[in-house]
Design a protein around this motif. Structure first.
Motif, PDB file in Angstrom:
ATOM      1  N   GLN A 253       0.936  -0.882   0.252  1.00  0.00           N
ATOM      2  CA  GLN A 253      -0.020   0.030  -0.174  1.00  0.00           C
ATOM      3  C   GLN A 253       0.852   1.661   0.394  1.00  0.00           C
ATOM      4  OE1 GLN A 253      -2.054  -0.771   3.555  1.00  0.00           O
ATOM      5  NE2 GLN A 253      -3.721  -1.973   2.665  1.00  0.00           N
ATOM      6  N   ARG A 254       1.972   0.630   0.321  1.00  0.00           N
ATOM      7  CA  ARG A 254       2.812   2.491   0.496  1.00  0.00           C
ATOM      8  C   ARG A 254       2.969   3.026  -0.430  1.00  0.00           C
ATOM      9  NH1 ARG A 254      -0.007   3.439   4.254  1.00  0.00           N
ATOM     10  NH2 ARG A 254      -0.217   1.793   6.156  1.00  0.00           N
ATOM     11  N   PRO A 255       3.501   1.757  -1.785  1.00  0.00           N
ATOM     12  CA  PRO A 255       4.563   2.737  -2.530  1.00  0.00           C
ATOM     13  C   PRO A 255       3.887   3.916  -3.939  1.00  0.00           C
ATOM     14  CG  PRO A 255       4.759   0.699  -2.560  1.00  0.00           C
ATOM     15  CD  PRO A 255       3.948   0.676  -1.602  1.00  0.00           C
ATOM     16  N   GLY A 256       2.701   4.003  -3.561  1.00  0.00           N
ATOM     17  CA  GLY A 256       1.285   4.774  -4.112  1.00  0.00           C
ATOM     18  C   GLY A 256       1.700   5.908  -3.791  1.00  0.00           C
ATOM     19  N   GLU A 257       1.814   6.249  -2.292  1.00  0.00           N
ATOM     20  CA  GLU A 257       1.671   7.262  -1.669  1.00  0.00           C
ATOM     21  C   GLU A 257       3.329   7.648  -1.714  1.00  0.00           C
ATOM     22  OE1 GLU A 257       1.957   8.720   2.962  1.00  0.00           O
ATOM     23  OE2 GLU A 257       1.015   7.120   2.775  1.00  0.00           O
ATOM     24  N   ALA A 258       4.864   7.099  -1.224  1.00  0.00           N
ATOM     25  CA  ALA A 258       5.720   7.733  -1.658  1.00  0.00           C
ATOM     26  C   ALA A 258       5.638   8.477  -3.282  1.00  0.00           C
ATOM     27  CB  ALA A 258       6.773   6.464  -1.327  1.00  0.00           C
ATOM     28  N   GLN A 259       5.207   7.831  -4.049  1.00  0.00           N
ATOM     29  CA  GLN A 259       5.344   8.272  -5.706  1.00  0.00           C
ATOM     30  C   GLN A 259       4.752   9.952  -5.184  1.00  0.00           C
ATOM     31  OE1 GLN A 259       4.405   5.237  -7.787  1.00  0.00           O
ATOM     32  NE2 GLN A 259       6.758   4.217  -8.688  1.00  0.00           N
ATOM     33  N   ARG A 260       3.845   9.517  -4.713  1.00  0.00           N
ATOM     34  CA  ARG A 260       2.910  10.448  -5.295  1.00  0.00           C
ATOM     35  C   ARG A 260       3.697  11.906  -3.866  1.00  0.00           C
ATOM     36  NH1 ARG A 260      -1.215   7.815  -3.945  1.00  0.00           N
ATOM     37  NH2 ARG A 260      -1.232   7.869  -1.773  1.00  0.00           N
ATOM     38  N   MET A 261       4.227  11.600  -2.638  1.00  0.00           N
ATOM     39  CA  MET A 261       4.789  13.171  -2.520  1.00  0.00           C
ATOM     40  C   MET A 261       6.142  12.732  -3.054  1.00  0.00           C
ATOM     41  SD  MET A 261       2.489  14.168   0.064  1.00  0.00           S
ATOM     42  CE  MET A 261       3.468  14.365   1.346  1.00  0.00           C
ATOM     43  N   GLN A 262       7.020  12.377  -3.666  1.00  0.00           N
ATOM     44  CA  GLN A 262       7.588  12.184  -4.539  1.00  0.00           C
ATOM     45  C   GLN A 262       8.762  12.148  -3.546  1.00  0.00           C
ATOM     46  OE1 GLN A 262       8.441  16.058  -6.112  1.00  0.00           O
ATOM     47  NE2 GLN A 262       6.643  15.489  -7.885  1.00  0.00           N
TER      48      GLN A 262
ATOM     49  N   LEU B   8      11.905   9.102  -3.068  1.00  0.00           N
ATOM     50  CA  LEU B   8      12.155   8.376  -4.317  1.00  0.00           C
ATOM     51  C   LEU B   8      13.439   7.461  -3.483  1.00  0.00           C
ATOM     52  CD1 LEU B   8      12.904  10.954  -7.406  1.00  0.00           C
ATOM     53  CD2 LEU B   8      10.360   9.605  -7.026  1.00  0.00           C
ATOM     54  N   GLY B   9      13.475   7.680  -2.804  1.00  0.00           N
ATOM     55  CA  GLY B   9      14.230   6.701  -1.627  1.00  0.00           C
ATOM     56  C   GLY B   9      13.630   6.070  -0.861  1.00  0.00           C
ATOM     57  N   GLU B  10      12.408   6.506  -0.534  1.00  0.00           N
ATOM     58  CA  GLU B  10      11.252   5.608  -0.153  1.00  0.00           C
ATOM     59  C   GLU B  10      10.558   4.588  -0.627  1.00  0.00           C
ATOM     60  OE1 GLU B  10       8.977   3.634   3.205  1.00  0.00           O
ATOM     61  OE2 GLU B  10      10.668   5.478   3.133  1.00  0.00           O
ATOM     62  N   VAL B  11      10.520   4.840  -2.014  1.00  0.00           N
ATOM     63  CA  VAL B  11       9.666   3.652  -3.163  1.00  0.00           C
ATOM     64  C   VAL B  11      10.710   2.700  -3.126  1.00  0.00           C
ATOM     65  CG1 VAL B  11       9.304   3.581  -5.333  1.00  0.00           C
ATOM     66  CG2 VAL B  11       8.517   6.265  -4.394  1.00  0.00           C
ATOM     67  N   ALA B  12      11.942   3.054  -3.389  1.00  0.00           N
ATOM     68  CA  ALA B  12      13.165   2.267  -3.539  1.00  0.00           C
ATOM     69  C   ALA B  12      13.037   1.274  -2.511  1.00  0.00           C
ATOM     70  CB  ALA B  12      14.753   2.441  -3.668  1.00  0.00           C
ATOM     71  N   GLY B  13      13.301   1.682  -1.648  1.00  0.00           N
ATOM     72  CA  GLY B  13      12.926   1.146  -0.132  1.00  0.00           C
ATOM     73  C   GLY B  13      12.355   0.022   0.450  1.00  0.00           C
ATOM     74  N   LEU B  14      11.118   0.229  -0.196  1.00  0.00           N
ATOM     75  CA  LEU B  14       9.638  -0.534  -0.184  1.00  0.00           C
ATOM     76  C   LEU B  14       9.908  -1.598  -1.559  1.00  0.00           C
ATOM     77  CD1 LEU B  14       6.905   2.848  -0.182  1.00  0.00           C
ATOM     78  CD2 LEU B  14       7.712   0.658   1.543  1.00  0.00           C
ATOM     79  N   GLN B  15      10.306  -0.832  -2.804  1.00  0.00           N
ATOM     80  CA  GLN B  15      10.427  -2.031  -3.390  1.00  0.00           C
ATOM     81  C   GLN B  15      11.316  -2.864  -3.315  1.00  0.00           C
ATOM     82  OE1 GLN B  15      11.118   0.265  -6.650  1.00  0.00           O
ATOM     83  NE2 GLN B  15       9.555   0.978  -6.989  1.00  0.00           N
ATOM     84  N   GLU B  16      12.107  -2.665  -2.644  1.00  0.00           N
ATOM     85  CA  GLU B  16      13.535  -3.766  -1.852  1.00  0.00           C
ATOM     86  C   GLU B  16      12.727  -4.726  -1.304  1.00  0.00           C
ATOM     87  OE1 GLU B  16      17.191  -5.220  -2.541  1.00  0.00           O
ATOM     88  OE2 GLU B  16      16.421  -4.303  -3.119  1.00  0.00           O
ATOM     89  N   SER B  17      11.953  -4.119  -0.407  1.00  0.00           N
ATOM     90  CA  SER B  17      11.457  -5.254   0.781  1.00  0.00           C
ATOM     91  C   SER B  17      10.159  -5.857   0.302  1.00  0.00           C
ATOM     92  CB  SER B  17      10.119  -4.169   1.857  1.00  0.00           C
ATOM     93  OG  SER B  17      11.632  -3.159   2.635  1.00  0.00           O
ATOM     94  N   LEU B  18       9.451  -4.985  -0.901  1.00  0.00           N
ATOM     95  CA  LEU B  18       8.844  -6.120  -1.429  1.00  0.00           C
ATOM     96  C   LEU B  18       9.704  -7.553  -1.300  1.00  0.00           C
ATOM     97  CD1 LEU B  18       6.305  -3.609  -2.687  1.00  0.00           C
ATOM     98  CD2 LEU B  18       5.711  -5.645  -1.287  1.00  0.00           C
TER      99      LEU B  18
END
Length: 82
Positions: A21-30, A32-42
């Protein structure tokens, strides 16, 4: 690091659902480090799920072969047989 414990199967599934659920919110807020971290976690979660699927038949076989305490305490098993 997420350690594999098949007895806690619902808990990792909750983590996965929350993480998805989190990558969408992280992308909207830009964030990008959080998006990469969430993708790695997945990716790690997917790896752990595959490990669990591979280990489950082996663990089920071990559970039916002998009581659990014999698996973790082989020295005691020899002692009891005397």
């Amino acid at each position: 690091m997420l350690r594999l414990n098949l007895a806690q199967e619902p808990w990792p599934l909750e983590i996965e659902a929350n993480t998805r659920q989190r990558p969408g919110e992280a992308q909207r807020m830009q964030w990008l480090g959080e998006v990469a971290g969430l993708q790695e976690s997945l990716r790690h979660i997917a790896d752990k799920k595959q490990q669990a699927e591979r280990l489950e038949p082996k663990l089920a076989e071990a559970r039916t072969a002998s009581p659990p305490w014999l698996i973790s305490m082989p020295g005691l098993c020899r002692l009891v047989q005397r």
